[in-house]
Design a protein around this motif. Structure first.
Motif, short mmCIF file in Angstrom:
data_model
loop_
_atom_site.label_atom_id
_atom_site.label_comp_id
_atom_site.label_asym_id
_atom_site.label_seq_id
_atom_site.Cartn_x
_atom_site.Cartn_y
_atom_site.Cartn_z
N LYS A 262 2.05 6.17 -10.57
CA LYS A 262 3.23 6.34 -11.43
C LYS A 262 4.50 6.53 -10.61
O LYS A 262 5.60 6.36 -11.13
N LEU A 263 4.35 6.91 -9.34
CA LEU A 263 5.52 7.19 -8.50
C LEU A 263 5.91 6.04 -7.58
O LEU A 263 7.09 5.85 -7.31
N ILE A 264 4.92 5.34 -7.06
CA ILE A 264 5.20 4.27 -6.10
C ILE A 264 4.52 3.00 -6.56
O ILE A 264 3.31 2.96 -6.75
N ASP A 265 5.31 1.97 -6.75
CA ASP A 265 4.78 0.67 -7.17
C ASP A 265 4.17 -0.03 -5.95
O ASP A 265 4.88 -0.38 -5.01
N GLY B 271 5.15 3.45 1.16
CA GLY B 271 5.47 4.83 1.48
C GLY B 271 4.34 5.75 1.13
O GLY B 271 3.21 5.32 0.91
N GLY B 272 4.67 7.03 1.05
CA GLY B 272 3.64 7.99 0.74
C GLY B 272 4.22 9.34 0.37
O GLY B 272 5.42 9.57 0.45
N LEU B 273 3.32 10.20 -0.04
CA LEU B 273 3.69 11.55 -0.44
C LEU B 273 2.71 12.51 0.21
O LEU B 273 1.49 12.33 0.09
N VAL B 274 3.24 13.52 0.90
CA VAL B 274 2.40 14.58 1.45
C VAL B 274 2.34 15.66 0.39
O VAL B 274 3.36 16.21 -0.01
N ILE C 208 0.83 -1.20 0.00
CA ILE C 208 0.00 0.00 0.00
C ILE C 208 0.87 1.25 0.00
O ILE C 208 1.98 1.25 0.54
N ALA C 209 0.35 2.31 -0.63
CA ALA C 209 1.02 3.61 -0.65
C ALA C 209 -0.03 4.70 -0.52
O ALA C 209 -1.19 4.50 -0.89
N PHE C 210 0.38 5.86 -0.02
CA PHE C 210 -0.56 6.94 0.25
C PHE C 210 -0.15 8.25 -0.40
O PHE C 210 1.04 8.59 -0.42
N ALA C 211 -1.13 8.99 -0.91
CA ALA C 211 -0.97 10.38 -1.35
C ALA C 211 -1.86 11.19 -0.42
O ALA C 211 -3.08 11.06 -0.48
N GLU C 212 -1.25 11.97 0.46
CA GLU C 212 -2.01 12.65 1.50
C GLU C 212 -1.92 14.17 1.40
O GLU C 212 -0.83 14.71 1.41
N SER C 213 -3.06 14.79 1.37
CA SER C 213 -3.12 16.24 1.44
C SER C 213 -3.54 16.61 2.86
O SER C 213 -2.69 16.90 3.69
N HIS D 168 -3.29 1.95 -3.79
CA HIS D 168 -2.93 3.36 -3.67
C HIS D 168 -4.12 4.08 -3.06
O HIS D 168 -5.25 3.90 -3.53
N VAL D 169 -3.87 4.89 -2.03
CA VAL D 169 -4.92 5.62 -1.36
C VAL D 169 -4.59 7.11 -1.40
O VAL D 169 -3.48 7.51 -1.06
N GLY D 170 -5.57 7.91 -1.82
CA GLY D 170 -5.42 9.36 -1.82
C GLY D 170 -6.46 9.97 -0.90
O GLY D 170 -7.57 9.46 -0.79
N ILE D 171 -6.07 11.07 -0.26
CA ILE D 171 -7.01 11.75 0.64
C ILE D 171 -6.79 13.26 0.57
O ILE D 171 -5.66 13.73 0.59
#
Length: 158
Positions: free
Chosen positions: A87-90, A46-49, A19-24, A94-97
């Motif tokens: 496209k960034l994390i394999d 991992g994730g991206l803020v 699992i990977a996260f894109a978090e705002s 994928h979870v976005g919030i």
């Protein structure tokens, strides 16, 4: 919250899923909470803020017109950051919030403070997509959103 995250972690390990996260709005809280269970390295990629809209555009590839039309805190942008994360994390999931844990964003009477958007993609297909309004102080809203995301993952992985 901790128990549902532990349950999700156990399922992810059993099913050999990552699992990977894109978090705002949660600003990394999801990834931090998912890093706590034992053997987190087996499932957490991992994730991206991406709190700032420029990161949503420049790193995750969200089109400016999508942000301008729908606002950075919207269902459409949440789907777009989740798609861009692929496209960034394999990872398998994928979870976005995005959302409004405090005043100062795009809140309106139809989208009050406390509104959060959660989008998940599993193996390239939408896994779940939800808009939910939480109440309380900013931290309570964020914790509620993290817990709700864990519950959605648990429900959809079982």
């Amino acid at each position: 919250m901790k128990e549902s995250i532990k349950k999700v972690a156990k399922i992810l390990i059993e099913k050999k899923l990552t699992i990977a996260f894109a978090e705002s709005a949660t600003a990394g809280r999801l990834a931090a909470e998912f890093s706590m269970p034992k053997n987190a390295g087996k499932y957490l990629k991992g994730g991206l803020v991406c709190y700032d809209a420029a990161l949503k555009k420049n790193i995750l590839g969200v089109k400016s017109k999508v942000i301008e039309k729908h606002t950075p805190e919207s269902k459409q942008v949440t789907k777009a950051i989740t798609t861009g994360l692929q496209k960034l994390i394999d990872a398998d999931i994928h979870v976005g919030i995005t959302g409004l844990p405090a005043p100062g964003g795009s809140e309106t009477t139809k989208k009050p403070v406390g509104t959060m958007f959660i989008h998940a993609i599993k193996n390239g297909k939408t896994f779940f997509n939800e808009r939910k309004v939480f109440s309380g102080k900013p931290e309570e809203i964020i914790i509620g959103a993290v817990n709700h995301t864990a519950q959605l993952l648990l429900k959809n992985l079982q």
